[in-house]
Design a protein around this motif. Structure first.
Motif, PDB file in Angstrom:
ATOM      1  N   ASP A   1       2.059  16.279  -5.797  1.00  0.00           N
ATOM      2  CA  ASP A   1       1.256  15.508  -5.116  1.00  0.00           C
ATOM      3  C   ASP A   1       1.644  14.328  -6.009  1.00  0.00           C
ATOM      4  N   PHE A   2       2.987  14.342  -7.234  1.00  0.00           N
ATOM      5  CA  PHE A   2       3.348  14.262  -8.415  1.00  0.00           C
ATOM      6  C   PHE A   2       4.277  13.443  -7.712  1.00  0.00           C
ATOM      7  N   LEU A   3       5.661  14.323  -6.650  1.00  0.00           N
ATOM      8  CA  LEU A   3       6.513  13.555  -6.195  1.00  0.00           C
ATOM      9  C   LEU A   3       6.027  11.636  -4.921  1.00  0.00           C
ATOM     10  N   HIS A   4       4.584  12.798  -4.892  1.00  0.00           N
ATOM     11  CA  HIS A   4       4.068  11.247  -3.520  1.00  0.00           C
ATOM     12  C   HIS A   4       3.991  10.324  -4.475  1.00  0.00           C
ATOM     13  N   ALA A   5       2.894  10.714  -5.555  1.00  0.00           N
ATOM     14  CA  ALA A   5       2.316   9.258  -6.612  1.00  0.00           C
ATOM     15  C   ALA A   5       4.108   8.618  -7.487  1.00  0.00           C
ATOM     16  N   THR A   6       4.374   9.334  -8.094  1.00  0.00           N
ATOM     17  CA  THR A   6       5.967   8.779  -8.242  1.00  0.00           C
ATOM     18  C   THR A   6       6.666   7.783  -6.897  1.00  0.00           C
ATOM     19  N   ASN A   7       6.597   8.178  -6.172  1.00  0.00           N
ATOM     20  CA  ASN A   7       7.476   7.007  -4.737  1.00  0.00           C
ATOM     21  C   ASN A   7       6.698   6.031  -4.548  1.00  0.00           C
ATOM     22  N   ALA A   8       5.712   6.468  -4.808  1.00  0.00           N
ATOM     23  CA  ALA A   8       4.533   5.367  -4.469  1.00  0.00           C
ATOM     24  C   ALA A   8       4.845   4.172  -6.076  1.00  0.00           C
ATOM     25  N   VAL A   9       4.663   4.920  -6.595  1.00  0.00           N
ATOM     26  CA  VAL A   9       4.223   3.769  -8.501  1.00  0.00           C
ATOM     27  C   VAL A   9       6.025   2.750  -8.066  1.00  0.00           C
ATOM     28  N   PHE A  10       6.984   3.952  -7.932  1.00  0.00           N
ATOM     29  CA  PHE A  10       8.524   3.754  -7.620  1.00  0.00           C
ATOM     30  C   PHE A  10       8.398   2.637  -6.806  1.00  0.00           C
ATOM     31  N   THR A  11       7.666   2.364  -5.181  1.00  0.00           N
ATOM     32  CA  THR A  11       8.178   1.785  -3.830  1.00  0.00           C
ATOM     33  C   THR A  11       7.618  -0.056  -4.830  1.00  0.00           C
TER      34      THR A  11
END
Length: 252
Positions: free
Chosen positions: A104-114
């Motif tokens: 879930d934190f991979l996706h959460a990190t990618n969301a913030v980066f995006t």
């Protein structure tokens, strides 16, 4: 609201001009938490701001605090923690808290980066190949933990020896050998994850020793425990403190 000037300034440094909805819905809670986390706690630690944010992110991953992680990730990026460093924290967490928590934190990190227009994927940091990961990992763990893995390999029953191999090639060979974070930072974020997890006392003690080996002294570890207290609570904080004093007793 009676939020101290220090707390306001430290909060503002991380989150410039943030409009907190909790200040409206829960003003008393925000007063208590901000004064404690952004003022009182910071008077009893010696970590620089970017390192504080790195161990906080590691701790939040271990505790599965996705919403707070995303908030703190924005703060970390605001003060100069790099996207590479963030990804390395997330990747390394896989070895200590498991993919079930990290996914879930991979996706959460990618969301913030995006949202922040940070290009994905981040540049690769691997330094090993399938042919070299075991030996490089074993060399790395020997530098930090001496012959602990060698002893496991020698003493475990045949049907359990693969766990020692995994520690060498996967935990250390795949993760610790990567660029992006130095050994002192990797060991400190591992310590942060383990004390945040709870129930990993033998591993906490092992990584206290590893931290000392790579140059993180007791005051640094005490600072890490102090900074994480507002996020992990008193039971896990006091357990970590007891383990630290067991391995590195105070001079009375």
């Amino acid at each position: 609201m009676a939020i101290s000037k220090n707390a306001q300034a430290n909060h503002q440094e991380l989150f410039p001009d943030l409009k907190s909805t909790l200040k409206v819905t829960d003003p008393e809670f925000i007063e208590i938490f901000d004064n404690f986390n952004f003022d009182e706690v910071l008077q009893h630690q010696n970590l620089e701001l970017k390192l504080r944010m790195k161990i906080t992110l590691a701790s939040l991953i271990a505790m599965q605090s996705v919403n707070e992680y995303q908030a703190m990730l924005n703060g970390a990026l605001n003060v100069g923690v790099t996207p590479v460093e963030v990804k390395e924290i997330v990747y390394q967490a896989t070895a200590y808290v498991g993919l079930g928590k990290v996914f879930d934190f991979l996706h959460a990190t990618n969301a913030v980066f995006t949202e922040r227009n940070i290009s994905l994927p981040i540049e690769g940091q691997s330094t090993t190949t399938p042919a070299t990961r075991y030996e490089k990992g074993l060399d790395t763990v020997r530098q930090m933990a001496g012959d602990a893995v060698d002893k496991m390999q020698k003493n475990l029953p045949e049907n359990e020896k693969h766990f020692a191999m995994f520690l060498a090639d996967n935990c250390f060979g795949d993760y610790y050998t990567r660029n992006g974070l130095d050994a002192k930072t990797r060991e400190l974020i591992t310590f942060a994850m383990l004390i945040s997890l709870g129930g990993a006392d033998p591993q906490v003690k092992g990584h206290i020793r590893n931290n000392v080996t790579v140059g993180n002294d007791k005051e640094t570890l005490l600072s890490a425990i102090t900074v994480l207290l507002p996020f992990i609570g008193y039971p896990r904080t006091l357990t970590a403190l007891n383990l630290l004093n067991e391995i590195i007793p105070e001079n009375k």
